[in-house]
Design a protein around this motif. Structure first.
Motif, mmCIF file in Angstrom:
data_model
loop_
_atom_site.group_PDB
_atom_site.id
_atom_site.type_symbol
_atom_site.label_atom_id
_atom_site.label_comp_id
_atom_site.label_asym_id
_atom_site.label_seq_id
_atom_site.Cartn_x
_atom_site.Cartn_y
_atom_site.Cartn_z
ATOM 1 N N PRO A 78 -13.720 -19.441 39.642
ATOM 2 C CA PRO A 78 -14.551 -19.283 38.442
ATOM 3 C C PRO A 78 -14.281 -20.346 37.383
ATOM 4 C CG PRO A 78 -12.877 -17.553 38.552
ATOM 5 C CD PRO A 78 -12.878 -18.261 39.870
ATOM 6 N N LEU A 79 -13.043 -20.848 37.306
ATOM 7 C CA LEU A 79 -12.746 -21.901 36.345
ATOM 8 C C LEU A 79 -13.490 -23.188 36.703
ATOM 9 C CD1 LEU A 79 -11.203 -22.765 33.851
ATOM 10 C CD2 LEU A 79 -9.238 -23.296 35.301
ATOM 11 N N SER A 80 -13.631 -23.471 37.999
ATOM 12 C CA SER A 80 -14.410 -24.634 38.416
ATOM 13 C C SER A 80 -15.866 -24.499 37.996
ATOM 14 C CB SER A 80 -14.313 -24.815 39.937
ATOM 15 O OG SER A 80 -12.988 -25.114 40.338
ATOM 16 N N ILE A 81 -16.393 -23.279 38.085
ATOM 17 C CA ILE A 81 -17.773 -23.037 37.645
ATOM 18 C C ILE A 81 -17.906 -23.284 36.148
ATOM 19 C CG2 ILE A 81 -19.532 -21.250 37.361
ATOM 20 C CD1 ILE A 81 -18.619 -20.062 40.006
ATOM 21 N N ILE A 82 -16.910 -22.819 35.380
ATOM 22 C CA ILE A 82 -16.942 -23.019 33.927
ATOM 23 C C ILE A 82 -16.944 -24.504 33.587
ATOM 24 C CG2 ILE A 82 -15.629 -22.693 31.793
ATOM 25 C CD1 ILE A 82 -14.620 -20.035 33.013
ATOM 26 N N LEU A 83 -16.060 -25.257 34.221
ATOM 27 C CA LEU A 83 -15.963 -26.689 33.934
ATOM 28 C C LEU A 83 -17.225 -27.425 34.382
ATOM 29 C CD1 LEU A 83 -12.232 -27.335 34.931
ATOM 30 C CD2 LEU A 83 -13.195 -27.071 32.645
ATOM 31 N N LEU A 130 -19.987 -26.938 31.846
ATOM 32 C CA LEU A 130 -19.826 -27.789 30.668
ATOM 33 C C LEU A 130 -20.476 -29.151 30.850
ATOM 34 C CD1 LEU A 130 -16.115 -27.044 29.654
ATOM 35 C CD2 LEU A 130 -18.194 -26.227 28.556
ATOM 36 N N THR A 131 -20.681 -29.557 32.099
ATOM 37 C CA THR A 131 -21.285 -30.864 32.361
ATOM 38 C C THR A 131 -22.805 -30.821 32.344
ATOM 39 O OG1 THR A 131 -21.362 -30.575 34.790
ATOM 40 C CG2 THR A 131 -19.305 -31.416 33.819
ATOM 41 N N GLN A 132 -23.374 -29.644 32.167
ATOM 42 C CA GLN A 132 -24.832 -29.498 32.200
ATOM 43 C C GLN A 132 -25.432 -29.837 30.835
ATOM 44 O OE1 GLN A 132 -26.326 -28.567 35.352
ATOM 45 N NE2 GLN A 132 -24.198 -29.119 35.816
ATOM 46 N N ASP A 133 -25.347 -31.086 30.478
ATOM 47 C CA ASP A 133 -25.855 -31.540 29.183
ATOM 48 C C ASP A 133 -27.359 -31.291 29.080
ATOM 49 O OD1 ASP A 133 -23.321 -32.431 28.532
ATOM 50 O OD2 ASP A 133 -23.686 -34.450 29.318
ATOM 51 N N GLY A 134 -27.750 -30.757 27.935
ATOM 52 C CA GLY A 134 -29.160 -30.491 27.704
ATOM 53 C C GLY A 134 -29.634 -29.169 28.246
ATOM 54 N N ALA A 188 -11.681 -31.867 31.245
ATOM 55 C CA ALA A 188 -12.582 -31.860 30.086
ATOM 56 C C ALA A 188 -11.950 -31.110 28.925
ATOM 57 C CB ALA A 188 -13.918 -31.218 30.465
ATOM 58 N N PRO A 189 -10.859 -31.665 28.342
ATOM 59 C CA PRO A 189 -10.151 -30.919 27.289
ATOM 60 C C PRO A 189 -11.003 -30.652 26.053
ATOM 61 C CG PRO A 189 -9.348 -33.188 27.436
ATOM 62 C CD PRO A 189 -10.229 -32.961 28.617
ATOM 63 N N GLN A 190 -11.683 -31.670 25.545
ATOM 64 C CA GLN A 190 -12.447 -31.477 24.323
ATOM 65 C C GLN A 190 -13.592 -30.497 24.533
ATOM 66 O OE1 GLN A 190 -13.315 -35.000 21.943
ATOM 67 N NE2 GLN A 190 -12.043 -36.236 23.309
ATOM 68 N N GLU A 191 -14.327 -30.660 25.660
ATOM 69 C CA GLU A 191 -15.467 -29.787 25.922
ATOM 70 C C GLU A 191 -15.036 -28.332 26.056
ATOM 71 O OE1 GLU A 191 -16.428 -33.894 27.210
ATOM 72 O OE2 GLU A 191 -14.725 -32.534 27.432
ATOM 73 N N PHE A 192 -13.927 -28.106 26.760
ATOM 74 C CA PHE A 192 -13.476 -26.723 26.944
ATOM 75 C C PHE A 192 -12.977 -26.130 25.627
ATOM 76 C CE2 PHE A 192 -10.468 -23.369 27.974
ATOM 77 C CZ PHE A 192 -11.192 -22.625 28.901
ATOM 78 N N LEU A 193 -12.271 -26.898 24.835
ATOM 79 C CA LEU A 193 -11.759 -26.384 23.568
ATOM 80 C C LEU A 193 -12.901 -26.059 22.611
ATOM 81 C CD1 LEU A 193 -8.626 -28.648 22.969
ATOM 82 C CD2 LEU A 193 -8.706 -26.297 23.819
#
Length: 473
Positions: A248-253, A256-260, A301-306
């Motif tokens: 599930p963490l891989s799904i979360i990360l 986060l890459t789904q810009d737009g 993706a530290p900034q995106e996740f934070l």
């Protein structure tokens, strides 16, 4: 004859009778998928629900990869050739997949979560049901791949279900066989974490787990989803709490890459909150999970996740997790990048497994009450580090070139605000002593300047000063 299974509210719920199931099976056997789904929707009621095998077929429809390339059609085919072409194709349209997924969401909102979850593969296979399917239904046979998966995350991966056709028999006595399309370009993504067409199914899973959370909390237990816990493997030793949530963490990360695409990114946020809520119990190892998240997030993706983490509603579990993770970033920034900094959370007590038999709700009411009272002991006893530890880690923080890709000023600001929000939710007597002393100090602005240092923008300091001045120690 009707079959009963339990619900969270202990109301009688019945599966469809043989005649009703036969009508749906006939639709599916004759490739009238939309009609069968519509019939299931019409027959659905608070007391009569689809069978597990039909829900599994709905999930198969919802996960079936769409056809992106149109096949060439003979301009003047003969009637016999048309019949052979129709027999060779097992066409499940995008509209059929959408209708099936929509019905699954309706079932997740109206049925008992445990009832719907019987269709899902899991590490606790107490609810697996492979019986009762029509032997003539190709869809029923093909949908068994769902039951054979290890967990619900595997279903979402690209290539889990392959499009296939049926080879024409050469003799009248022969039966058509299944031929899979190995060149399965079912989506445009390059990631195997989740297929492009599987996002609606992820939304169905989130709805199911969120409703499970609500019903669990309504029973006087911590807000968490037992069904989600079943999707996380137990430790290899077979003892202790679960914690390994890489899938599930891989799904979360990846979300986060789904810009737009705000809806997909929001799914990542919802799944994050569901996992954090598991930390409300001692059935899920907070420390191990925290370290796992930090390791994955820090190198990806530290900034995106934070940013995602700070956007979640500031509940007690979220604030605790946010404080601990931000503290690890601060501590790691002030020390060697190869050093694994531990903030020393209180060890978790051994988790008590929840045993759920099929006839669980058939127990006497008194036994159910006793079991429910016993489960209240699953509440987690996470102890946050005192403010002195957090303050010391911020004082030791030194920005350098190896960390210039992280906004440590913003991280410090978020850590302060998170700690302040958490303290506000506690009674005055339960608040951190040094924190209370800091708030009582008349020279609070000067202390903030000294503690946060020059790299922190003045705007952050002003916001914190206003926020802390309002709080009454």
């Amino acid at each position: 004859m009707y079959t009963t299974f339990s619900t969270a509210r202990n109301n009688a719920v019945y599966s469809m009778n043989a005649h009703q199931r036969g009508l749906v099976d006939a639709c599916f056997e004759e490739s009238q998928y939309d009609e069968g789904i519509a019939l299931l929707s019409q027959l659905r009621s608070p007391s009569i629900v689809p069978s597990v095998c039909h829900m599994r077929q709905l999930l198969y429809f919802a996960l079936y990869p769409p056809v992106l390339k149109k096949q060439l059609i003979d301009a003047s085919p003969s009637p016999s050739k048309i019949t052979r072409q129709q027999q060779r194709s097992l066409t499940i349209s995008s509209q059929t997949a959408a209708s099936a997924c929509s019905l699954l969401v309706q079932l997740a909102l109206s049925m008992s979560p445990e009832g719907v979850a019987q269709v899902l593969p899991s590490y606790d296979r107490y609810n697996l049901d492979n019986g009762g399917d029509s032997i003539e239904s190709i869809i029923a046979k093909e949908s068994y791949c769902i039951s054979e998966a290890k967990n619900c995350w595997n279903m979402l991966q690209r290539g889990f279900i392959h499009r296939h056709t049926l080879s024409s028999p050469t003799k009248r006595s022969a039966r058509p066989t299944t031929v899979y399309d190995d060149n399965d370009e079912d989506d445009f993504s390059t990631s195997d974490v989740i297929a492009e067409h599987a996002w609606p199914v992820l939304d169905f899973l989130l709805v199911l787990f969120e409703r499970d959370e609500s019903e669990t909390e309504a029973r006087g237990l911590p807000r968490y989803s037992p069904l989600l816990l079943h999707q996380i493997p137990a430790p290899r030793s077979g003892k202790g709490a679960r914690w390994e949530a890489d899938a599930p963490l891989s799904i979360i990360l990846y979300a986060l890459t789904q810009d737009g695409n705000e809806q997909r990114q929001q799914m990542g946020s919802r799944l994050t909150q569901l996992l954090i809520n598991l930390c409300s119990t001692n059935l899920f190892d907070f420390t191990m999970f925290l370290n796992s998240v930090f390791t994955r997030v820090y190198i990806t993706a530290p900034q995106e996740f934070l940013v995602l983490l700070t956007s979640l509603p500031p509940t007690i579990p979220v604030l605790k997790f946010r404080i601990m993770l931000l503290s690890k970033f601060i501590s790691n920034g002030g020390k060697s990048t190869t050093q694994n900094v531990s903030l020393g959370t209180k060890p978790q007590t051994r988790a008590r497994p929840i045993r759920r038999a099929r006839d669980e709700m058939k127990q006497p009411v008194e036994e159910q009450v006793k079991s429910q009272l016993a489960l209240t002991s699953i509440s987690s006893q996470i102890t946050l580090p005192p403010f002195t530890v957090i303050r010391r880690s911020m004082e030791e923080l030194k920005l350098n070139q190896s960390h210039d890709n992280l906004p440590y000023s913003w991280i410090q600001f978020q850590l302060w605000t998170s700690f302040a929000l958490y303290q506000m939710k506690l009674s005055v007597d339960a608040r951190d002593d040094e924190w209370r002393s800091l708030l009582r100090d008349e020279e609070l602005p000067q202390h903030l300047n000294k503690l946060l240092g020059d790299p922190v923008p003045t705007l952050y300091k002003d916001i914190l000063n206003d926020m802390l001045s309002i709080e009454q120690p």
